[in-house]
Design a protein around this motif. Structure first.
Motif, PDB file in Angstrom:
ATOM      1  N   CYS A 275     109.877 -68.899 -82.089  1.00  0.00           N
ATOM      2  CA  CYS A 275     109.936 -67.603 -81.401  1.00  0.00           C
ATOM      3  C   CYS A 275     110.378 -66.485 -82.343  1.00  0.00           C
ATOM      4  O   CYS A 275     109.859 -65.370 -82.280  1.00  0.00           O
ATOM      5  CB  CYS A 275     110.888 -67.690 -80.210  1.00  0.00           C
ATOM      6  SG  CYS A 275     110.262 -68.699 -78.849  1.00  0.00           S
ATOM      7  N   ILE A 278     107.443 -65.451 -84.389  1.00  0.00           N
ATOM      8  CA  ILE A 278     106.543 -64.602 -83.601  1.00  0.00           C
ATOM      9  C   ILE A 278     107.021 -63.156 -83.623  1.00  0.00           C
ATOM     10  O   ILE A 278     106.227 -62.227 -83.856  1.00  0.00           O
ATOM     11  CB  ILE A 278     106.469 -65.104 -82.141  1.00  0.00           C
ATOM     12  CG1 ILE A 278     105.807 -66.474 -82.072  1.00  0.00           C
ATOM     13  CG2 ILE A 278     105.692 -64.109 -81.268  1.00  0.00           C
ATOM     14  CD1 ILE A 278     105.867 -67.123 -80.695  1.00  0.00           C
ATOM     15  N   GLU A 290     100.395 -66.593 -81.005  1.00  0.00           N
ATOM     16  CA  GLU A 290     100.961 -67.442 -79.957  1.00  0.00           C
ATOM     17  C   GLU A 290     101.927 -68.421 -80.618  1.00  0.00           C
ATOM     18  O   GLU A 290     101.954 -68.539 -81.860  1.00  0.00           O
ATOM     19  CB  GLU A 290      99.843 -68.184 -79.238  1.00  0.00           C
ATOM     20  CG  GLU A 290      99.037 -69.109 -80.139  1.00  0.00           C
ATOM     21  CD  GLU A 290      97.824 -69.677 -79.422  1.00  0.00           C
ATOM     22  OE1 GLU A 290      97.984 -70.714 -78.763  1.00  0.00           O
ATOM     23  OE2 GLU A 290      96.729 -69.072 -79.517  1.00  0.00           O
ATOM     24  N   SER A 319      96.035 -66.451 -81.518  1.00  0.00           N
ATOM     25  CA  SER A 319      96.820 -65.295 -81.077  1.00  0.00           C
ATOM     26  C   SER A 319      96.731 -65.077 -79.569  1.00  0.00           C
ATOM     27  O   SER A 319      96.946 -63.976 -79.082  1.00  0.00           O
ATOM     28  CB  SER A 319      96.335 -64.020 -81.790  1.00  0.00           C
ATOM     29  OG  SER A 319      94.998 -63.726 -81.422  1.00  0.00           O
ATOM     30  N   ASN A 321      98.456 -65.030 -76.857  1.00  0.00           N
ATOM     31  CA  ASN A 321      99.822 -64.996 -76.336  1.00  0.00           C
ATOM     32  C   ASN A 321      99.894 -64.045 -75.156  1.00  0.00           C
ATOM     33  O   ASN A 321      99.460 -62.896 -75.246  1.00  0.00           O
ATOM     34  CB  ASN A 321     100.797 -64.543 -77.430  1.00  0.00           C
ATOM     35  CG  ASN A 321     102.225 -64.914 -77.103  1.00  0.00           C
ATOM     36  OD1 ASN A 321     102.485 -65.743 -76.243  1.00  0.00           O
ATOM     37  ND2 ASN A 321     103.167 -64.284 -77.788  1.00  0.00           N
TER      38      ASN A 321
END
Length: 424
Positions: A275, A278, A290, A319, A321
């Motif tokens: 995370c 990201i 993602e 991607s 997400n």
């Protein structure tokens, strides 16, 4: 590993087959950039390149394997239609292929699939594709899709355990080798079911055998790592499904055998760390990925000393997400970094208790980000769930000491996963 050391009965994608796949998919698949990353090259003192599969038409590499498989079907089989199960990216690849080839497709997706991926699948498939939401997990959808396909005599397009799918994903390897200016020392790629890494490692071990191939899995779904550890294919009973593009309980049998022979190392990375990657990619480089797409980059610091001065490629796999997950992604990143902490705080049932907590317990840079309190009884203390965000992890111990000193310490929730998931 040399091909001579691999068992003869094991399927290995041959370069000629991968070249044929590349030709077959060339009209619909973008030759994505192998882009130098200034941010990560500077951070790791290496030449880091990102293979931007997030820039494909369906925003992931999955279109390669799906299109290669479906377009290679005999006309009589294709006329009966195809079926698949997917948590998102494979579904979009199949949908795009069906629309492009004007073939009927039925796609089973878990009910829990992010809305964005479901809508994208329907958009790419158009009138040629029907999306059926069934089951809570990929494995549930898979079982339902198999039954449906058998009933209507449709060809099942497996998301990873299929020779044509593996050969389609392997075309990424040919592209990378063609785009690179010199030898590649390391390549990092994510692994869910294993189709990408099986294809990628096969190409590199045949053409560039000195390149080290590193597979990366989420810590909560270490299907390949667990299987490699004991030397045989196993199915995990429980997994964390946060990294939905790489959360499978059992990797493909073909992929396991290939990876067992060709991978140099298989590692796992924590979901919270993924995370943070990201968020970093978005904030520093304006790249949207993602969770599965961030895994290869997340693994770099594990090899920081090894890759220094080396040529390194990270496959950014997708991607797709859902923007509604942003708050959850930020939360997981803060928890992993030790900057977000939850407590049950026993507040005294008197006026001024909260004011004292803020003035005496919180540090100058601490911030309350969650507060849940309800007075339902006449006891001396009333519990509240309090979330506190710190500026520095080092502020945690002093915070706890002050909570205990002023009698505000009840229970720390971060270390109690069952209660934590229930309350937060």
């Amino acid at each position: 590993m040399s091909n001579s050391l691999v068992k003869k009965d094991i399927y290995i994608p041959q370069i000629e087959a991968v070249q044929q796949a590349a030709e077959r998919i060339s009209k619909v698949v973008i030759k994505t950039p192998l882009a130098p990353s200034f941010t990560y090259s500077k951070k790791y003192e290496a030449n880091v390149f990102l293979k931007r599969e997030d820039l494909q038409q369906v925003r992931s590499y999955k279109i390669r394997g799906a299109y290669n498989k479906i377009s290679s079907l005999p006309k009589d089989e294709l006329s009966k239609g195809v079926i698949c199960a997917s948590a998102g990216n494979h579904a979009q690849g199949v949908a795009f292929a069906c629309n492009n080839l004007e073939a009927k497709g039925v796609i089973f997706m878990p009910i829990t699939t992010p809305k964005q991926k479901v809508e994208q699948t329907r958009m790419f498939g158009g009138k040629w594709v029907e999306v059926i939401l069934k089951g809570d997990t990929f494995d549930d959808s898979y079982k339902n899709a198999i039954k449906y396909g058998d009933k209507y005599n449709m060809v099942f397009i497996h998301p990873f355990d299929d020779e044509k799918v593996i050969e389609g994903q392997a075309t990424i390897g040919l592209e990378i080798l063609d785009q690179a200016d010199g030898p590649i020392d390391y390549i990092f790629a994510p692994l869910g079911g294993g189709g990408l890494l099986a294809g990628l490692s096969s190409v590199f071990k045949q053409i560039s055998p000195n390149t080290k191939i590193i597979g990366v899995e989420p810590e909560g779904a270490p299907s390949m790592s667990a299987s490699l550890k004991i030397g045989k294919l196993i199915e995990l009973k429980e997994i964390d499904r946060f990294v939905d593009g790489a959360a499978v309980q059992k990797v493909g049998s073909r992929n396991f055998e290939i990876c067992k022979n060709f991978l140099d190392e298989m590692i796992t990375v924590p979901e919270g760390k993924i995370c943070q990657t990201i968020l970093d990619l978005y904030n520093q480089d304006a790249i949207v990925v993602e969770p599965a797409g961030a895994m290869s980059i997340t693994a770099l610091d594990t090899f920081a000393e090894d890759i220094k001065g080396k040529n390194v490629v990270c496959v950014v796999s997708g991607s797709n997400n859902d923007i509604t997950r942003t708050a959850e992604i930020k939360e997981k990143a803060l928890l992993y970094a030790g900057l977000k902490h939850y407590f049950i705080v026993p507040f005294p049932q008197r006026a001024g208790a909260l004011k004292q907590f803020v003035a005496k317990v919180l540090g100058p840079d601490d911030d309350i980000t969650h507060f849940e309190y309800s007075k339902k009884h006449h006891r001396e203390n009333g519990p509240a769930v309090v979330g506190i965000e710190l500026k520095d992890p080092k502020d945690f111990d002093p915070l706890v000491q002050r909570m205990k000193e002023y009698k505000f310490y009840g229970q720390y929730l971060n270390d109690n996963p069952d209660l934590f998931q229930f309350l937060i």
